[in-house]
Design a protein around this motif. Sequence first.
Motif, PDB file in Angstrom:
ATOM      1  N   ALA A  88       0.952  -1.750  -0.013  1.00  0.00           N
ATOM      2  CA  ALA A  88      -0.344   0.268  -0.011  1.00  0.00           C
ATOM      3  C   ALA A  88       1.043   0.930   0.000  1.00  0.00           C
ATOM      4  CB  ALA A  88      -0.792  -0.054   1.060  1.00  0.00           C
ATOM      5  N   GLU A  89       0.058   2.813  -0.188  1.00  0.00           N
ATOM      6  CA  GLU A  89       0.973   3.781   0.251  1.00  0.00           C
ATOM      7  C   GLU A  89       1.591   3.778   1.397  1.00  0.00           C
ATOM      8  OE1 GLU A  89       2.455   5.980  -2.369  1.00  0.00           O
ATOM      9  OE2 GLU A  89       1.357   4.508  -4.056  1.00  0.00           O
ATOM     10  N   ALA A 123      -2.499  -8.805  -2.605  1.00  0.00           N
ATOM     11  CA  ALA A 123      -3.834  -7.501  -3.446  1.00  0.00           C
ATOM     12  C   ALA A 123      -2.803  -6.075  -2.657  1.00  0.00           C
ATOM     13  CB  ALA A 123      -5.082  -7.087  -2.244  1.00  0.00           C
ATOM     14  N   TRP A 124      -3.468  -5.033  -3.866  1.00  0.00           N
ATOM     15  CA  TRP A 124      -2.673  -3.133  -3.728  1.00  0.00           C
ATOM     16  C   TRP A 124      -3.888  -2.869  -2.793  1.00  0.00           C
ATOM     17  CZ3 TRP A 124       1.116  -0.762  -3.245  1.00  0.00           C
ATOM     18  CH2 TRP A 124       0.571   1.043  -3.925  1.00  0.00           C
ATOM     19  N   LEU A 125      -3.259  -2.834  -0.970  1.00  0.00           N
ATOM     20  CA  LEU A 125      -4.448  -1.343  -0.218  1.00  0.00           C
ATOM     21  C   LEU A 125      -4.902  -0.495  -0.867  1.00  0.00           C
ATOM     22  CD1 LEU A 125      -6.616  -1.754   2.023  1.00  0.00           C
ATOM     23  CD2 LEU A 125      -4.416  -1.684   3.443  1.00  0.00           C
ATOM     24  N   PHE A 126      -5.789   0.033  -1.791  1.00  0.00           N
ATOM     25  CA  PHE A 126      -5.566   0.965  -2.335  1.00  0.00           C
ATOM     26  C   PHE A 126      -6.029   1.861  -1.660  1.00  0.00           C
ATOM     27  CE2 PHE A 126      -8.481   3.974  -5.278  1.00  0.00           C
ATOM     28  CZ  PHE A 126      -7.879   4.195  -5.752  1.00  0.00           C
ATOM     29  N   ALA A 127      -7.110   2.171  -0.870  1.00  0.00           N
ATOM     30  CA  ALA A 127      -7.516   2.913   0.132  1.00  0.00           C
ATOM     31  C   ALA A 127      -8.124   2.203   1.625  1.00  0.00           C
ATOM     32  CB  ALA A 127      -8.837   3.579  -0.741  1.00  0.00           C
ATOM     33  N   PHE A 128      -7.803   3.469   2.507  1.00  0.00           N
ATOM     34  CA  PHE A 128      -7.904   3.042   3.310  1.00  0.00           C
ATOM     35  C   PHE A 128      -8.324   4.044   4.437  1.00  0.00           C
ATOM     36  CE2 PHE A 128      -8.002   1.862   8.302  1.00  0.00           C
ATOM     37  CZ  PHE A 128      -9.114   0.914   8.741  1.00  0.00           C
ATOM     38  N   GLU A 129     -10.387   4.435   4.790  1.00  0.00           N
ATOM     39  CA  GLU A 129     -10.731   5.653   4.825  1.00  0.00           C
ATOM     40  C   GLU A 129     -11.350   5.097   6.305  1.00  0.00           C
ATOM     41  OE1 GLU A 129      -9.911   8.579   4.325  1.00  0.00           O
ATOM     42  OE2 GLU A 129      -8.995   8.164   2.805  1.00  0.00           O
TER      43      GLU A 129
END
Length: 139
Positions: A88-89, A123-129
């Motif tokens: 992830a970023e 997987a790529w953790l694209f977003a976490f909100e």
Amino acid sequence: MGAWLEAEGIVPDLVVCSTSARTRQTWQEAKKAFDPVPEAIFEDMIYDASPDMLLEIVRSADGDVQTLMIVGHNPGMESLTGMLAESAEPEVAERFERKFPTAAIAVLDFEDTPWAAIEEKQAWLFAFETPKHLGLKDE
């Protein structure tokens, strides 16, 4: 949180929701952001499910489903995200590692992998909100 998903263009084709009152209420609020409202099925097995059981639910999704949403419970949802996310970023990873609160959303990207073939750390953790990060409430 549903409005955030819709604004980001993350619209599920299928929602698999726990049968608990709290998750049903969460879905009832989130679905207001979508037009048309995605198909939802309610699954008893999500309540208190292990990450392995949640992964089986993911793997059982029909091949026509492009975006799958699971409305579930911790610690299973947090554990499933950790099990599946390889990278992830840095900012996204830091928020995920800090806390996975109620109503948090983890968006995982599996590229073109069929649901049935999903494996750990793929997987790529694209977003976490979280509601707090979006200014919606204190955590």
